[in-house]
Design a protein around this motif. Sequence first.
Motif, PDB file in Angstrom:
ATOM      1  N   GLN A   1       0.816  -1.213   0.000  1.00 43.02           N
ATOM      2  CA  GLN A   1       0.000   0.000   0.000  1.00 43.02           C
ATOM      3  C   GLN A   1       0.849   1.262   0.000  1.00 43.02           C
ATOM      4  N   ASP A   2       2.001   1.230   0.661  1.00 44.38           N
ATOM      5  CA  ASP A   2       2.891   2.385   0.678  1.00 44.38           C
ATOM      6  C   ASP A   2       3.364   2.717  -0.727  1.00 44.38           C
ATOM      7  N   PHE A   3       3.726   1.696  -1.495  1.00 45.69           N
ATOM      8  CA  PHE A   3       4.129   1.880  -2.891  1.00 45.69           C
ATOM      9  C   PHE A   3       2.985   2.485  -3.697  1.00 45.69           C
ATOM     10  N   LYS A   4       1.815   1.926  -3.570  1.00 48.03           N
ATOM     11  CA  LYS A   4       0.673   2.393  -4.354  1.00 48.03           C
ATOM     12  C   LYS A   4       0.315   3.844  -4.019  1.00 48.03           C
ATOM     13  N   ASP A   5       0.339   4.176  -2.737  1.00 51.51           N
ATOM     14  CA  ASP A   5       0.014   5.547  -2.335  1.00 51.51           C
ATOM     15  C   ASP A   5       1.039   6.529  -2.887  1.00 51.51           C
ATOM     16  N   ALA A   6       2.324   6.132  -2.875  1.00 51.27           N
ATOM     17  CA  ALA A   6       3.379   7.016  -3.383  1.00 51.27           C
ATOM     18  C   ALA A   6       3.266   7.197  -4.890  1.00 51.27           C
ATOM     19  N   VAL A   7       2.901   6.134  -5.607  1.00 49.08           N
ATOM     20  CA  VAL A   7       2.697   6.237  -7.058  1.00 49.08           C
ATOM     21  C   VAL A   7       1.551   7.197  -7.360  1.00 49.08           C
ATOM     22  N   LYS A   8       0.438   7.025  -6.679  1.00 45.33           N
ATOM     23  CA  LYS A   8      -0.722   7.887  -6.920  1.00 45.33           C
ATOM     24  C   LYS A   8      -0.383   9.353  -6.676  1.00 45.33           C
ATOM     25  N   ALA A   9       0.307   9.627  -5.568  1.00 37.70           N
ATOM     26  CA  ALA A   9       0.629  11.012  -5.224  1.00 37.70           C
ATOM     27  C   ALA A   9       1.499  11.652  -6.287  1.00 37.70           C
ATOM     28  N   ALA A  10       2.481  10.905  -6.795  1.00 36.39           N
ATOM     29  CA  ALA A  10       3.383  11.464  -7.809  1.00 36.39           C
ATOM     30  C   ALA A  10       2.686  11.601  -9.155  1.00 36.39           C
ATOM     31  N   ALA A  11       1.975  10.564  -9.585  1.00 41.51           N
ATOM     32  CA  ALA A  11       1.298  10.602 -10.881  1.00 41.51           C
ATOM     33  C   ALA A  11       0.279  11.725 -10.948  1.00 41.51           C
TER      34      ALA A  11
ATOM     35  N   ALA B   1      10.084  11.655  -8.960  1.00 43.37           N
ATOM     36  CA  ALA B   1      10.584  12.094 -10.269  1.00 43.37           C
ATOM     37  C   ALA B   1      10.479  10.965 -11.284  1.00 43.37           C
ATOM     38  N   ASN B   2      10.843   9.756 -10.881  1.00 47.54           N
ATOM     39  CA  ASN B   2      10.749   8.619 -11.788  1.00 47.54           C
ATOM     40  C   ASN B   2       9.318   8.313 -12.168  1.00 47.54           C
TER      41      ASN B   2
ATOM     42  N   HIS C   1       8.123  10.863 -14.593  1.00 48.19           N
ATOM     43  CA  HIS C   1       8.778  10.601 -15.885  1.00 48.19           C
ATOM     44  C   HIS C   1       8.056   9.480 -16.632  1.00 48.19           C
ATOM     45  N   GLU C   2       7.814   8.365 -15.961  1.00 47.26           N
ATOM     46  CA  GLU C   2       7.174   7.234 -16.632  1.00 47.26           C
ATOM     47  C   GLU C   2       5.725   7.541 -16.981  1.00 47.26           C
ATOM     48  N   PHE C   3       5.026   8.281 -16.143  1.00 47.63           N
ATOM     49  CA  PHE C   3       3.667   8.674 -16.501  1.00 47.63           C
ATOM     50  C   PHE C   3       3.688   9.671 -17.657  1.00 47.63           C
ATOM     51  N   GLY C   4       4.750  10.466 -17.780  1.00 45.57           N
ATOM     52  CA  GLY C   4       4.901  11.310 -18.968  1.00 45.57           C
ATOM     53  C   GLY C   4       4.934  10.472 -20.231  1.00 45.57           C
TER      54      GLY C   4
ATOM     55  N   ILE D   1      10.922  17.090 -16.974  1.00 42.80           N
ATOM     56  CA  ILE D   1      10.917  15.844 -16.210  1.00 42.80           C
ATOM     57  C   ILE D   1      11.274  14.674 -17.122  1.00 42.80           C
ATOM     58  N   MET D   2      11.180  14.871 -18.441  1.00 45.58           N
ATOM     59  CA  MET D   2      11.483  13.816 -19.401  1.00 45.58           C
ATOM     60  C   MET D   2      12.957  13.800 -19.806  1.00 45.58           C
ATOM     61  N   HIS D   3      13.764  14.624 -19.157  1.00 46.36           N
ATOM     62  CA  HIS D   3      15.197  14.699 -19.459  1.00 46.36           C
ATOM     63  C   HIS D   3      15.962  13.802 -18.490  1.00 46.36           C
ATOM     64  N   TYR D   4      16.901  13.028 -18.994  1.00 47.51           N
ATOM     65  CA  TYR D   4      17.771  12.247 -18.120  1.00 47.51           C
ATOM     66  C   TYR D   4      18.775  13.153 -17.413  1.00 47.51           C
ATOM     67  N   GLU D   5      19.243  12.685 -16.288  1.00 48.88           N
ATOM     68  CA  GLU D   5      20.387  13.313 -15.631  1.00 48.88           C
ATOM     69  C   GLU D   5      21.599  13.220 -16.559  1.00 48.88           C
TER      70      GLU D   5
END
Length: 250
Positions: free
Chosen positions: A64-74, A135-136, A139-142, A208-212
């Motif tokens: 659930q921690d993973f899922k909540d963090a994904v939702k917040a970022a996306a 950030a990742n 990026h992936e949702f982009g 956000i779509m630029h690599y380091e």
Amino acid sequence: MNIALFYQAKKTIEPKASYEVAVAENPRNRRVSEPGRKKRAVNRHTHFWAPGRSLRIAFLNGDQDFKDAVKAAANNWLPHINLTFDFIEGNEGDIRIQSEAGIYWSYIGTDALLDTDDPTMYLSPDQHMPEFFAANVMHEFGHALGAEHEHLHPEASIPWNKEAVYASWGVNADADENDPKRQAVDERYFNLLDASEVNHSTYDPLSIMHYEVRQHWTHGDVKIDLNLTLSEKDKAFMEKAYPYSTAENE
């Protein structure tokens, strides 16, 4: 750290199938749209979802921690797109997320509809590093929304020290152009998109779509840190791709 720790092997996309599924989803994909941030043109089409629709986003695994963090970022994309995200359990999503250590990867936009069985996005469970993880995810949702890599912009003029980049990715110093590892690095960093085949605004190193870009990977003092937030051009690009009113674009 890199924007991606490890890349899934690139899945083969048949251009005709990509075009057909993109146009069926959103007829405006059949043409290159008005200037915005760059997009790769396969059969000169884009990969945007139909504005106004709800994207079902399924979690195939993860706590659930993973899922909540994904939702917040996306959800950082939501103020800039005429879409909603419906996060669900199971494997029936338009986008299907697999949590797997060390992997960040996503299909580009509507190409996800070509794969009905496998994950369409991989995210590493790095939520213990909140800024890096967010950030990742953005990026992936982009990518999932139809954006390509900004460092491959036709106008990007990064003075790469290719030998240093190859060494960082374990490419042998004597590897020739046919070496698979070298080809993979070339595709990730050096093979710019063709300006005649893409529609683009000015190059945006803040995207956000630029690599380091590490300083020892370039000649001179060029260095681009991991971008942690959506840039103004990222937002503007998505606002044009997913407008609330399409009248001005007809």
